[in-house]
Write a protein that holds these residues in place. Structure first.
Motif, PDB file in Angstrom:
ATOM      1  N   SER A  84     -88.540   6.150  36.423  1.00 23.76           N
ATOM      2  CA  SER A  84     -87.620   5.904  35.317  1.00 23.76           C
ATOM      3  C   SER A  84     -87.837   4.505  34.763  1.00 23.76           C
ATOM      4  O   SER A  84     -88.496   3.663  35.384  1.00 23.76           O
ATOM      5  CB  SER A  84     -86.170   6.083  35.776  1.00 23.76           C
ATOM      6  N   TYR A  87     -85.901   1.198  32.387  1.00 19.01           N
ATOM      7  CA  TYR A  87     -84.676   0.590  31.880  1.00 19.01           C
ATOM      8  C   TYR A  87     -85.033  -0.690  31.121  1.00 19.01           C
ATOM      9  O   TYR A  87     -86.014  -1.372  31.453  1.00 19.01           O
ATOM     10  CB  TYR A  87     -83.709   0.248  33.021  1.00 19.01           C
ATOM     11  N   ARG A  88     -84.217  -0.998  30.133  1.00 18.51           N
ATOM     12  CA  ARG A  88     -84.357  -2.249  29.386  1.00 18.51           C
ATOM     13  C   ARG A  88     -83.219  -3.171  29.773  1.00 18.51           C
ATOM     14  O   ARG A  88     -82.067  -2.760  29.850  1.00 18.51           O
ATOM     15  CB  ARG A  88     -84.337  -1.994  27.883  1.00 18.51           C
ATOM     16  N   GLU A  89     -83.555  -4.432  30.000  1.00 20.70           N
ATOM     17  CA  GLU A  89     -82.572  -5.405  30.444  1.00 20.70           C
ATOM     18  C   GLU A  89     -82.640  -6.647  29.575  1.00 20.70           C
ATOM     19  O   GLU A  89     -83.684  -6.957  28.982  1.00 20.70           O
ATOM     20  CB  GLU A  89     -82.811  -5.805  31.912  1.00 20.70           C
ATOM     21  N   ARG A 106     -87.976  -2.565  32.932  1.00 20.86           N
ATOM     22  CA  ARG A 106     -88.103  -2.334  34.371  1.00 20.86           C
ATOM     23  C   ARG A 106     -88.443  -0.864  34.622  1.00 20.86           C
ATOM     24  O   ARG A 106     -87.656   0.023  34.284  1.00 20.86           O
ATOM     25  CB  ARG A 106     -86.808  -2.701  35.086  1.00 20.86           C
ATOM     26  N   TYR A 107     -89.603  -0.639  35.226  1.00 26.21           N
ATOM     27  CA  TYR A 107     -90.009   0.705  35.648  1.00 26.21           C
ATOM     28  C   TYR A 107     -89.696   0.849  37.133  1.00 26.21           C
ATOM     29  O   TYR A 107     -90.147   0.039  37.954  1.00 26.21           O
ATOM     30  CB  TYR A 107     -91.497   0.943  35.400  1.00 26.21           C
ATOM     31  N   PRO A 112     -88.211   6.926  27.365  1.00 27.40           N
ATOM     32  CA  PRO A 112     -87.267   6.592  28.460  1.00 27.40           C
ATOM     33  C   PRO A 112     -87.738   7.043  29.843  1.00 27.40           C
ATOM     34  O   PRO A 112     -86.920   7.242  30.736  1.00 27.40           O
ATOM     35  CB  PRO A 112     -85.992   7.321  28.048  1.00 27.40           C
ATOM     36  N   TYR A 113     -89.010   7.195  30.046  1.00 25.07           N
ATOM     37  CA  TYR A 113     -89.524   7.598  31.350  1.00 25.07           C
ATOM     38  C   TYR A 113     -90.987   7.163  31.430  1.00 25.07           C
ATOM     39  O   TYR A 113     -91.649   6.920  30.418  1.00 25.07           O
ATOM     40  CB  TYR A 113     -89.424   9.114  31.565  1.00 25.07           C
ATOM     41  N   THR A 143     -89.132  -3.662  24.232  1.00 22.83           N
ATOM     42  CA  THR A 143     -88.455  -2.439  24.642  1.00 22.83           C
ATOM     43  C   THR A 143     -89.493  -1.410  25.060  1.00 22.83           C
ATOM     44  O   THR A 143     -90.708  -1.645  24.969  1.00 22.83           O
ATOM     45  CB  THR A 143     -87.581  -1.892  23.498  1.00 22.83           C
ATOM     46  N   GLU A 151     -90.555  -1.445  41.910  1.00 25.95           N
ATOM     47  CA  GLU A 151     -90.342  -1.705  40.492  1.00 25.95           C
ATOM     48  C   GLU A 151     -91.539  -2.410  39.876  1.00 25.95           C
ATOM     49  O   GLU A 151     -92.291  -3.120  40.561  1.00 25.95           O
ATOM     50  CB  GLU A 151     -89.089  -2.572  40.294  1.00 25.95           C
TER      51      GLU A 151
END
Length: 524
Positions: free
Chosen positions: A227, A229-231, A246-247, A208-209, A204, A188
């Motif tokens: 991929s 993701y946003r946290e 997070r990639y 999305p990739y 953000t 990650e």
């Protein structure tokens, strides 16, 4: 010096100064009109004026919004260029990234028509406000993980700021070596602001990739996906959430190198050890072969463990395979010692083992020994008129007028002084002198009783009986020993084949049980 010389020098000086003045005026007129060289007259630098207009009164310590309660929306886009190295022992992933940060700066807006139509400008990043984005899982000992390369930012007239920068990232990665070398790894890249919470910076992702269109292939790892993701993370120090991006990169190891380097040598050692069971059961060279294979497997196992993280709860299947192979080779060595011990045994064979060896179940497994061939004893020629012939044990006794023919000595002895001139002068044919002729009196003589000769013959018969009994006992013991050794040899051959079959089944079943789950999940 004559006065006319001074006059000439003064005239030359005045003429030179006048010519220089005229030349300077000509160049000034050309620069003003743009004629002569064809070069357009220079206008004031629009980029410099615009840069001065934007950052002249700019405060780089103030966030890029006019309303302090409004959050700055910062978007990130990461392009993965290359996976350099994944260290299993250090659990560090080294990658080459191209990172882009985008946000809107309300203090960097202008009307392009007022500035010569220029709608884009590049400004050094140190002159404006920058979001403090850090690589949270940074593992580089030198850098802190902050994205802060001194590259120029690209500013558009509407205030959109784009900050591209290259990055060689070293990030921590939780390595799972359970299925090594048929393993998948998930690493990650965690990005986020260090000092601004979610009410100040809305961090953000742009798409999305992750961008992997221009990736350079790695010789050991294959990228399956990337991929993003946003946290929103809450920490004990602060009440407001901190947004993170997070990639997640999924990597699959290329196992060809490890198959040829580690798996095939181990299988070769197992095949060699199992092939050693086809050597003679009493061949001590089998132990040398198995011990050599055991040392080779141990060295390979140490090489594997040097690259693995020191974790007792996560043993790779390759380590299990080598450990199982070492156990199998050790059992093969122990089995070889037992087989050699049984082959060389001289103890009495138990009755149950005799019955087991004679069972029809083992007749196809046990190699039958060759049957012994009895060699008959050649009896030398003797006198024709004898009273006793030799027995099947190659012992001959005959009494003819005091003549004693014995199979032990195989000699014909004649005594002088026998009745009626039998065997005159003791001349009879013996094996020691086959050329001497046997007289007629020897073959036609009739023995006469003689007490001394009879007593002597009885004593000789008693001695020969004792010798025969000892000889028969010796031959019987020797025969029994041969039979016993033959049974032990059969037992050793039987055990050798059974142990070989057990080790073969153990090797195949353990290999399938270890590698099948790994290969199954590797091809998913």
């Amino acid at each position: 010096m004559d006065p006319w010389i001074f006059t000439v020098l003064a005239v030359l000086l005045v003429t030179t100064v006048h010519c220089l003045n005229e030349t300077e005026e000509i160049f000034l007129e050309e620069d003003a009109s743009g004629s002569g060289s064809g070069v357009e007259p220079r206008s004031p630098d629009i980029g410099s004026e615009l840069r001065h207009f934007l950052v002249g009164n700019y405060d780089s310590s103030v966030r890029s919004v006019r309303n302090a309660r409004q959050a700055t929306e910062v978007k990130v886009d990461v392009a993965l260029r290359q996976v350099l190295r994944l260290s299993e022992r250090d659990q560090i992933l080294t990658t080459v990234l191209w990172v882009r940060l985008l946000w809107t700066d309300e203090f960097l807006r202008w009307y392009p028509e007022e500035h010569g139509g220029q709608s884009v400008i590049r400004i050094p990043c140190k002159d404006i406000w920058l979001p403090d984005i850090y690589l949270y899982n940074n593992a580089d000992e030198i850098s802190t993980g902050k994205l802060g390369h001194l590259t120029d930012v690209i500013v558009q007239s509407n205030g959109l700021v784009e900050w591209p920068q290259p990055l060689t990232a070293k990030t921590s990665c939780d390595i799972n070596t359970r299925f090594f070398p048929f393993d998948h790894q998930q690493c990650e890249l965690l990005l986020g602001s260090w000092s601004y919470d979610g009410t100040q910076i809305n961090f953000t992702h742009l798409v999305p990739y992750g961008d992997t269109s221009d990736i350079i292939e790695n010789g050991e790892w294959e990228l399956l996906s990337m991929s993003v993701y946003r946290e929103l993370n809450y920490y004990s120090c602060c009440s407001n959430p901190y947004p993170n991006v997070r990639y997640v990169m999924r990597l699959r190891r290329k196992a060809d190198y490890y198959i040829f380097t580690y798996v095939l040598p181990c299988l070769s050692c197992l095949v060699i050890v199992l092939g050693g069971f086809f050597l003679p059961t009493n061949a001590a060279v089998r132990i040398q072969l198995e011990v050599t294979s055991l040392l080779a497997l141990t060295v390979y196992l140490l090489m594997i463990q040097e690259n693995m993280p020191p974790s007792s709860g996560d043993v790779s299947i390759l380590g299990e395979f080598y450990t199982g192979s070492i156990i199998i080779v050790g059992m093969a060595t122990l089995a070889t010692v037992c087989v050699i011990r049984i082959h060389e045994s001289d103890e009495e064979v138990p009755n149950w083992l005799k019955r087991l060896l004679e069972s029809p179940l083992l007749t196809s497994v046990v190699v039958q020994g060759q049957k012994e061939q009895a060699t008959p004893t050649k009896v030398p020629p003797t006198c024709e008129n004898t009273h006793k012939s030799a027995s099947e044990d190659s012992v001959m006794n005959a009494h003819t007028n005091g003549h004693v023919i014995s199979g032990e000595g195989l000699a014909l002895r004649c005594e002088n002084g026998s009745a009626k001139g039998d065997c005159q002068n003791g001349d009879c044919q013996t094996p020691d002198d086959p050329d001497r002729d046997i007289p007629d009196t020897c073959s036609t003589a009739t023995p006469e009783p003689d007490d001394n000769a009879a007593n002597k013959a009885r004593q000789t018969d008693d001695k020969l009986a004792n010798v025969l009994s000892l000889l028969e006992a010796h031959l019987e013991a020797k025969k029994t020993n041969r039979v016993r050794k033959k049974l032990w040899h059969k037992t050793a051959i039987w055990m050798n084949r059974i142990l070989w079959l057990c080790l073969l089944v153990s090797s195949i079943s353990s290999s399938i049980a270890i590698f099948y789950p790994a290969v199954k999940q590797y091809n998913r």
